[in-house]
Every structure is written in C-alpha cells, then in structure tokens.
Design a protein around this motif. Structure first.
Motif, mmCIF file in Angstrom:
data_model
loop_
_atom_site.group_PDB
_atom_site.id
_atom_site.type_symbol
_atom_site.label_atom_id
_atom_site.label_comp_id
_atom_site.label_asym_id
_atom_site.label_seq_id
_atom_site.Cartn_x
_atom_site.Cartn_y
_atom_site.Cartn_z
ATOM 1 N N UNK A 45 -0.567 5.965 2.831
ATOM 2 C CA UNK A 45 -0.004 4.659 3.196
ATOM 3 C C UNK A 45 1.468 4.744 3.566
ATOM 4 N N UNK A 46 2.259 5.395 2.735
ATOM 5 C CA UNK A 46 3.704 5.437 2.963
ATOM 6 C C UNK A 46 4.157 6.682 3.715
ATOM 7 N N UNK A 47 3.205 7.550 4.056
ATOM 8 C CA UNK A 47 3.553 8.721 4.856
ATOM 9 C C UNK A 47 3.115 8.572 6.300
ATOM 10 N N UNK A 48 1.849 8.212 6.498
ATOM 11 C CA UNK A 48 1.283 8.141 7.843
ATOM 12 C C UNK A 48 1.807 6.949 8.634
ATOM 13 N N UNK A 94 -9.889 5.050 1.971
ATOM 14 C CA UNK A 94 -8.494 5.405 2.263
ATOM 15 C C UNK A 94 -8.181 5.197 3.736
ATOM 16 N N UNK A 95 -9.172 5.425 4.601
ATOM 17 C CA UNK A 95 -8.963 5.226 6.037
ATOM 18 C C UNK A 95 -8.576 3.775 6.332
ATOM 19 N N UNK A 96 -9.363 2.822 5.818
ATOM 20 C CA UNK A 96 -9.060 1.414 6.114
ATOM 21 C C UNK A 96 -7.823 0.942 5.356
ATOM 22 N N UNK A 97 -7.591 1.478 4.167
ATOM 23 C CA UNK A 97 -6.392 1.099 3.411
ATOM 24 C C UNK A 97 -5.127 1.576 4.122
ATOM 25 N N UNK A 98 -5.217 2.713 4.779
ATOM 26 C CA UNK A 98 -4.049 3.243 5.488
ATOM 27 C C UNK A 98 -3.732 2.413 6.727
ATOM 28 N N UNK A 144 -10.090 0.714 -3.497
ATOM 29 C CA UNK A 144 -9.463 -0.141 -2.491
ATOM 30 C C UNK A 144 -8.525 -1.162 -3.132
ATOM 31 N N UNK A 145 -9.003 -1.825 -4.164
ATOM 32 C CA UNK A 145 -8.196 -2.854 -4.825
ATOM 33 C C UNK A 145 -7.013 -2.232 -5.549
ATOM 34 N N UNK A 146 -7.255 -1.105 -6.235
ATOM 35 C CA UNK A 146 -6.167 -0.444 -6.963
ATOM 36 C C UNK A 146 -5.123 0.100 -5.997
ATOM 37 N N UNK A 147 -5.578 0.622 -4.858
ATOM 38 C CA UNK A 147 -4.629 1.139 -3.872
ATOM 39 C C UNK A 147 -3.764 0.012 -3.323
ATOM 40 N N UNK A 148 -4.357 -1.131 -3.033
ATOM 41 C CA UNK A 148 -3.585 -2.280 -2.560
ATOM 42 C C UNK A 148 -2.558 -2.701 -3.608
ATOM 43 N N UNK A 149 -2.971 -2.684 -4.879
ATOM 44 C CA UNK A 149 -2.079 -3.047 -5.975
ATOM 45 C C UNK A 149 -0.907 -2.083 -6.062
ATOM 46 N N UNK A 150 -1.213 -0.785 -6.081
ATOM 47 C CA UNK A 150 -0.164 0.230 -6.227
ATOM 48 C C UNK A 150 0.804 0.221 -5.051
ATOM 49 N N UNK A 178 -8.056 -5.113 3.953
ATOM 50 C CA UNK A 178 -8.676 -3.792 3.815
ATOM 51 C C UNK A 178 -9.809 -3.807 2.796
ATOM 52 N N UNK A 179 -9.712 -4.686 1.794
ATOM 53 C CA UNK A 179 -10.779 -4.771 0.790
ATOM 54 C C UNK A 179 -12.095 -5.219 1.419
ATOM 55 N N UNK A 180 -11.995 -6.137 2.382
ATOM 56 C CA UNK A 180 -13.196 -6.631 3.074
ATOM 57 C C UNK A 180 -13.819 -5.519 3.915
#
Length: 355
Positions: free
Chosen positions: A92-95, A275-279, A143-149, A129-131
């Motif tokens: 998320x914060x690199x790509x 991770x693809x959609x979260x990114x 997905x939810x934890x990644x959005x939170x973090x 992204x969760x959807x």
C-alpha cells in the motif's frame, strides 16, 4: 489548517519575487488560461463552506461505517500472525506512492496537478476494497484489517511520503502538512467510534452501515451538483488527457503489482487477490477532504474532484477483474478442501492455512 493556508500564501509571495520558480508555476496555474481554461476562482464563500462541510460529513460517515465492519478479535488474530498484513502495508505505502510519482513525472504534470496525484497515491486503503475482496472471494478478515492498519499508519506515513516524493518536484514546502494531519485525525476518531459500536452494540452495526450508505449517496450527489454549479466549464481541467491517463493507470498498476508482490512472497491465492484490490483501492473520501479542506480554493481549483475521476477507473477496473476471475472459476473450479480429517480414528477439525 489556517497555518497551512497562510503558509501557502507566503510561498506564493516568495514565488512572485522569483525565488521559488516551481511554486510560481503552482501559483500561475490558477491564473493561466492555457492550463485551466480561464479559471478564476468562482467559489463564493458560502458555497465553498457548504462543499467543505459536506465533504467532511461524507468522510465522517464513511469512517464510522468502516469501523462498524471491524472486529477487535479478528484484528488481534492478524496482529499475532502479521505476515499478510505486513506485506499488504508495504504494498500500500510502497507501490501506490511510487506509481503516483512515476506517472506525475512521465506525464509531466504541472506542480499542483502533481501534488494532487501524489496525495491520492499516498492515501491509505478505502472501504470499497472490502466489497471487491468479497467479490473476488478474498480473505475478508485480511481486507478489513489491512484497511484498518493502513488508515492508522497513514497518520505517520502519508506526511513522510508526501515530503519525500514532493522533493522530486521541489514542492515539499508547498504541501499543507498540518491540514493533512488534521484530516487524517478526522478519520481515526469516527473509525474508533465505529469499532466501539461494533464491539459493544453489534446489533446496531448493520443499521448504521445501511443508513450511512444512504446518507453517503445523497451527500455525494449534493456535492456533485454544487461543484458543477460552482466550477462550470472549469471541470475540463480535471478531465484533461494527462489526468485521465493518471487516473486510469494508477489503480490498474496497483492491482497488478499488489498481486505480483504478494505472489512473490508466497501467499496463497485468496490473500493475493485481497492484497491486489487493497493496494489499488484508495480512500477517495479522505483524498477529497484533504484536497478540499487543506488547500485554498484558489490554489486547488477544480482539482479536488480528481478523486472522483480516480474512483470511476478504480471501480471499473476492479469490476473487470471480478468478471475475469468469475469467468476463470467457471472453467477452473477450485478443488474442494475438506474441513475435517480422520486422525487416529477420530474426526478432528483442521483449519485451512491463512496468509
């Protein structure tokens, strides 16, 4: 926030004396007919305040609704096994920031356009992204934890990334960092409220999410109408070919590189898709709030609508990926994995390995 606005004005004054050439371009952007089509700050104070207030309300409702989807137990579980989350946060914060910077350079965007694209690229993941993770049969907990973090880490990472990447345009002093931090804090408080509601009064969560989505839809339509009335033909600044290309390529590159990166780290397919959609999915509501509230209207002009352009491509490309994945599954159904195995004559439950 007021300090950041004063800071912007100061930099404009310095630029007019010829001491900060790059920021002269950002200042001249608002007065240039060749770039903005004669945009001369049509914002009335009342209309500008109304749009800003509605933008903040949209962000607040979005983050409360997002918090209502989070469960403390699931967050703890992923924190105890942080491999998937760690890879996702790096993606998320690199790509995305690197993608935004590279596109801004390759497309030779002017300074204020470059800052707009960079802010969008440095934003944390969004709840859309969760959807898409659900549609792609991804790991919803991840997905939810990644959005939170990513939302929490953005408080530190976003100002740092903006400072570093804006150096590439000599614009590190032109970004209103204080306003951005305030906007980020505005996301954490309602998100915490949503988590508390889901933890202590879980029966309210679904109702809040439904009501929140309805208000969000109405508020988005209202801000679109008011922006159209206020900006008029200047909206073509946002629909310029360069910004269209940037909005199209950013989420696509995020989806592809997020999938590849998680694959190289040997995560399973479910986590790779997540991770693809979260990114590729950014928090568009946060981006809009930062651009609308942290910048002077004379500086940002109609570019605070860039996130709306981004979300069109972000959603369209994600839906295309969902369609491709569903078609693939029609011809290659996954092998059914039993949930129970016979061990030493006894039937015991066996959990499918997670990320």
């Amino acid at each position: 926030m007021a300090d950041s606005m004063n800071q912007t004005t100061t930099h404009q004054a310095v630029g007019s004396d010829g001491t900060t050439s790059h920021y002269i371009n950002a200042t001249s952007w608002r007065n240039s007919t060749s770039v903005s089509g004669g945009f001369q700050s049509p914002f009335s104070p009342a209309m500008d305040m109304a749009i800003s207030v509605i933008t903040i309300i949209i962000l607040f409702i979005t983050m409360v609704s997002l918090g209502c989807t989070m469960e403390i137990a699931k967050i703890k579980a992923h924190i105890l096994r942080p491999k998937g989350v760690a890879i996702a946060v790096v993606a998320q914060f690199g790509i995305m920031p690197l993608t935004a910077f590279s596109l801004a350079k390759a497309l030779q965007l002017n300074p204020i356009e470059a800052v707009t694209v960079l802010i969008c690229g440095c934003c944390p993941g969004g709840n859309l992204s969760n959807i898409f993770a659900l549609a792609l049969q991804g790991d919803m907990n991840l997905s939810i934890v990644m959005t939170t973090c990513s939302t929490v880490l953005a408080l530190v990472m976003m100002p740092i990334l903006l400072y570093l990447y804006c150096k590439g345009f000599a614009l590190e002093n032109a970004v209103p960092y204080k306003g951005i931090v305030i906007a980020l804090l505005m996301t954490l408080v309602p998100c915490g409220v949503g988590i508390a509601i889901n933890h202590w009064i879980p029966r309210w969560s679904k109702t809040i999410i439904k009501i929140g989505l309805s208000i969000l839809l109405i508020a988005s339509i209202a801000i679109g109408v008011m922006s159209g009335i206020t900006i008029g033909t200047s909206v073509w600044v946002v629909l310029s070919p360069k910004l269209m290309v940037a909005a199209c390529l950013m989420p696509l590159i995020g989806y592809l590189l997020g999938f590849v990166m998680s694959g190289l780290c040997k995560l399973n397919g479910q986590c790779q898709r997540t991770i693809a959609v979260e990114t590729g999915c950014q928090n568009i509501q946060l981006c809009s709030t930062i651009l609308k509230v942290a910048f002077l209207p004379e500086v940002i002009g109609p570019l605070y609508l860039f996130p709306l352009l981004y979300i069109v491509f972000q959603g369209g490309e994600a839906l295309l990926l969902v369609l491709v994945y569903r078609c693939y599954r029609m011809f290659h159904p996954p092998a059914e994995k039993p949930s129970y195995w016979a061990v030493n004559g006894n039937v015991e439950a066996v959990k499918v390995p997670a990320c």
